[in-house]
Scaffold this motif. Structure first.
Motif, mmCIF file in Angstrom:
data_model
loop_
_atom_site.group_PDB
_atom_site.id
_atom_site.type_symbol
_atom_site.label_atom_id
_atom_site.label_comp_id
_atom_site.label_asym_id
_atom_site.label_seq_id
_atom_site.Cartn_x
_atom_site.Cartn_y
_atom_site.Cartn_z
ATOM 1 N N THR A 17 0.819 -1.215 0.000
ATOM 2 C CA THR A 17 0.000 0.000 0.000
ATOM 3 C C THR A 17 0.851 1.261 0.000
ATOM 4 N N ASN A 18 2.159 1.084 0.203
ATOM 5 C CA ASN A 18 3.083 2.234 0.268
ATOM 6 C C ASN A 18 2.619 3.266 1.301
ATOM 7 N N CYS A 19 2.131 2.795 2.444
ATOM 8 C CA CYS A 19 1.567 3.698 3.457
ATOM 9 C C CYS A 19 2.646 4.476 4.218
ATOM 10 N N ARG A 20 3.888 4.054 4.148
ATOM 11 C CA ARG A 20 5.054 4.732 4.751
ATOM 12 C C ARG A 20 5.130 4.638 6.278
ATOM 13 N N GLU A 21 4.310 3.813 6.879
ATOM 14 C CA GLU A 21 4.360 3.725 8.347
ATOM 15 C C GLU A 21 5.671 3.108 8.844
ATOM 16 N N CYS A 22 6.391 2.477 7.944
ATOM 17 C CA CYS A 22 7.700 1.901 8.318
ATOM 18 C C CYS A 22 8.827 2.915 8.115
ATOM 19 N N CYS A 27 6.787 0.207 -0.226
ATOM 20 C CA CYS A 27 6.942 -1.169 0.261
ATOM 21 C C CYS A 27 8.181 -1.808 -0.371
ATOM 22 N N PHE A 30 11.175 -0.762 1.478
ATOM 23 C CA PHE A 30 11.229 -1.482 2.747
ATOM 24 C C PHE A 30 11.724 -2.912 2.531
ATOM 25 N N CYS A 44 7.261 -3.089 9.840
ATOM 26 C CA CYS A 44 5.995 -2.886 9.104
ATOM 27 C C CYS A 44 4.874 -3.367 10.007
ATOM 28 N N PRO A 45 3.987 -2.460 10.425
ATOM 29 C CA PRO A 45 2.930 -2.864 11.372
ATOM 30 C C PRO A 45 1.839 -3.719 10.736
ATOM 31 N N HIS A 46 1.928 -3.951 9.440
ATOM 32 C CA HIS A 46 0.840 -4.671 8.757
ATOM 33 C C HIS A 46 1.176 -6.129 8.455
HETATM 34 S S1 SF4 Z 1 6.169 -1.993 4.171
HETATM 35 FE FE1 SF4 Z 1 4.368 -1.932 5.473
HETATM 36 S S2 SF4 Z 1 4.528 -0.001 6.591
HETATM 37 FE FE2 SF4 Z 1 5.999 0.084 4.886
HETATM 38 S S3 SF4 Z 1 4.922 1.095 3.259
HETATM 39 FE FE3 SF4 Z 1 4.571 -1.090 2.941
HETATM 40 S S4 SF4 Z 1 2.699 -1.595 4.055
HETATM 41 FE FE4 SF4 Z 1 3.337 0.417 4.747
#
Ligand code: SF4
Length: 267
Positions: A17-22, A27, A30, A44-46
């Motif tokens: 999802t490229n949410c950037r929480e990491c 992704c 990461f 990565c919290p997911h």
């Molecule tokens: S690796 Fe996980 S936290 Fe990082 S961008 Fe992808 S889904 Fe989001």
């Protein structure tokens, strides 16, 4: 604990999802960081807990693992090489056999391998090139080149690697070309790049030969007026038969990193 063999294995586990929480921009970035031991899966919290425990809790065991794995891979390939009829293979692979060694040109320079896998060459041997060369000798179909240029995406057996290839190879080369345009052309010529006339009318159109049956056509257009620059790589339509997809990816990313390093130090 299971270890990763490449970036793609990590990427497949992510939500994408490229949410950037990491704290990584994508992704894919990461996944590359985890594979290279710069990040841990649990950042990565997911990712499901079961996956985290299968792949470890984030202890950095990457460096010793990669050198062990690399050595294991080299030993295995050397073992396979021992059963290969090098004199017969030589012509098929675009090389020649003399003094009990198969010699091929890599980026215009002689690179010789004997039946025990011992290498002799005038060039500095980067670790990324050795497994693809062994694989090329052992497994290549050695098909004659067709002269038909296709994109990486069009290589049927390489499709799974397309996203990684674009990210790790094409993007890096484009950054080098955009920042050090003249030097970029000089580097390609330094590695025996040959001019292609009138190909897509690009500002730079050069072919390099990382392996004799794996030419890469590099086409770069400088930015002009409202148009952004663009860089494209093309392969002979036989590329994925003469080389496996992972090796094409490894060679492409290895070259891109090498060009980048040269540009940063000499550009
Ligand atoms: S690796 Fe996980 S936290 Fe990082 S961008 Fe992808 S889904 Fe989001």
């Amino acid at each position: 604990m299971v270890q990763f063999n490449n970036t793609m294995e990590v990427f497949k586990l992510l939500e994408k999802t490229n949410c950037r929480e990491c704290n990584k921009p994508t992704c894919l970035a990461f996944a590359a960081a985890v594979f290279q031991g710069r990040a841990h899966l649990n950042e990565c919290p997911h990712i499901d807990e079961k996956i985290i425990s299968k792949y470890g809790n984030g202890q950095n065991t990457f460096e010793p693992k990669i050198s062990q794995d690399y050595q294991k891979k080299i030993d295995l390939l050397k073992g396979n090489l021992a059963g290969i009829d090098l004199p017969t293979k030589a012509e098929k692979l675009g090389g020649h056999f003399t003094n009990n060694k198969l010699t091929i040109k890599i980026l215009g320079k002689d690179f010789s391998v004997d039946s025990q896998g011992n290498i002799s060459t005038d060039i500095h041997v980067n670790s990324w090139i050795t497994p693809p060369v062994y694989n090329y000798i052992i497994n290549s179909s050695g098909l004659p080149l067709t002269g038909e240029w296709v994109s990486f995406r069009e290589l049927q057996k390489a499709m799974d690697w397309h996203t990684f290839f674009n990210h790790q190879c094409v993007k890096t080369l484009k950054e080098v070309a955009d920042t050090y345009t003249n030097f970029f052309e000089d580097i390609i010529k330094l590695f025996n790049g040959k001019q292609v006339e009138n190909h897509y009318d690009s500002d730079i159109s050069l072919i390099i030969y990382p392996l004799p049956r794996l030419p890469i056509l590099i086409c770069y257009n400088k930015p002009e007026d409202e148009l952004e620059s663009d860089l494209n790589l093309f392969f002979d339509s036989t590329a994925d038969k003469n080389c496996n997809a992972e090796d094409i990816y490894t060679i492409g990313t290895g070259l891109a990193q090498m060009f980048k390093k040269l540009a940063l130090t000499h550009g």
